[in-house]
Design an enzyme around this catalytic site. Structure first.
Site, short mmCIF file in Angstrom:
data_model
loop_
_atom_site.label_atom_id
_atom_site.label_comp_id
_atom_site.label_asym_id
_atom_site.label_seq_id
_atom_site.Cartn_x
_atom_site.Cartn_y
_atom_site.Cartn_z
N HIS A 241 0.66 -1.24 0.01
CA HIS A 241 0.09 -0.12 0.03
C HIS A 241 0.96 1.28 -0.02
CE1 HIS A 241 -3.73 2.05 0.65
NE2 HIS A 241 -3.02 2.99 1.39
N ASP B 251 -6.51 -3.48 3.97
CA ASP B 251 -5.43 -2.50 4.27
C ASP B 251 -5.18 -2.68 6.05
OD1 ASP B 251 -4.70 -1.62 1.84
OD2 ASP B 251 -6.12 0.15 2.03
C1 GAR Z 1 1.40 1.15 -6.41
O1 GAR Z 1 1.61 2.32 -5.95
C2 GAR Z 1 0.62 0.27 -5.27
O2 GAR Z 1 1.34 0.48 -4.00
C3 GAR Z 1 -0.81 0.90 -5.02
O3 GAR Z 1 -1.05 0.79 -6.56
C4 GAR Z 1 0.01 1.05 -7.24
C5 GAR Z 1 0.00 0.44 -8.47
O4 GAR Z 1 1.11 0.81 -9.41
N1 GAR Z 1 -1.66 -0.03 -4.50
C6 GAR Z 1 -2.93 0.48 -3.83
O5 GAR Z 1 -3.01 1.71 -3.87
C7 GAR Z 1 -3.47 -0.59 -3.19
N2 GAR Z 1 -4.45 0.00 -2.26
P1 GAR Z 1 1.49 -0.48 -10.29
O6 GAR Z 1 0.24 -1.15 -11.27
O7 GAR Z 1 2.31 0.41 -11.21
O8 GAR Z 1 2.35 -1.48 -9.91
#
Ligand code: GAR
Length: 191
Positions: free
Chosen positions: A103, A144
């Site tokens: 997260h 979370d």
């Molecule tokens: C990441 O920053 C991850 O931590 C977040 O989404 C992004 C995905 O990036 N996750 C959340 O917010 C979950 N609640 P990516 O698709 O480029 O890996």
């Protein structure tokens, strides 16, 4: 080999980073990507890298088809990397303490339903926080809230933008998530 499946809903840059880390790993095998969004960027990335990518729908998620597939494919650990659906208790029971999520904030701050990606960074900047970071945690049946296994912080500058903060957080994720996954799996003891 210990098999992992990685779940992603969007761009999938973390999923690709995890794939690159584990591709020549002696004991952990990156088996497959699961994606719940038919228009997600990760689908073409997976194709280019020759990674199997299974796109699934809500019905398959809720009625146990995905869970059965994971068991049939002998998946040992499930890794959420930008995956936005709540994991139902059926899957959590089948993979108890074997599902990790990342997260993009210092939980318990800026977590919960609807808090993901840039929405998190927007809220952090709005509230004039002077630090943010990443949290890697075990997944339970609430958004979370599972046990935290790792956190790392960065400074939020006074003139921070969502784009700059998102980029810094992504760098922190790329640097840490694969190593934390490796460490968690290699030290995992059945409770
Ligand atoms: C990441 O920053 C991850 O931590 C977040 O989404 C992004 C995905 O990036 N996750 C959340 O917010 C979950 N609640 P990516 O698709 O480029 O890996």
């Amino acid at each position: 080999m210990i098999n992992i499946a990685v779940f992603a809903s969007g761009n999938g840059s973390n999923a690709v980073n995890i794939y690159n880390f584990f591709k020549n790993h002696p004991t952990i095998s990156f088996k497959i990507i699961y994606c719940n969004n038919p228009t997600a960027g990760i689908i073409s990335k997976a194709k280019n890298l020759n990674i199997e990518c299974r796109v699934f729908n809500k019905n398959e998620w809720q009625n146990g088809i995905v869970k059965t597939e994971l068991i049939d494919k002998k998946i040992d650990f499930v890794i959420l990397a930008g995956f936005l659906w709540l994991v139902n208790s059926d899957i959590i029971k089948a993979f108890e303490n074997r599902i990790l999520n990342i997260h993009p904030s210092l939980l318990p701050n800026y977590g919960g339903k609807g808090m993901y990606g840039d929405k998190v960074h927007h809220a952090v900047i709005e509230n004039k926080e002077n630090e943010s970071g990443i949290t890697i945690h075990i997944v339970n049946d609430k958004y979370d809230e599972g046990k935290i296994v790792f956190q790392d912080k960065i400074r939020v500058e006074t003139n921070e933008t969502i784009e700059k903060l998102a980029a810094k957080i992504h760098e922190l994720e790329y640097k840490n998530y694969p190593k934390v996954i490796e460490n968690y799996i290699l030290n995992y003891k059945i409770l």
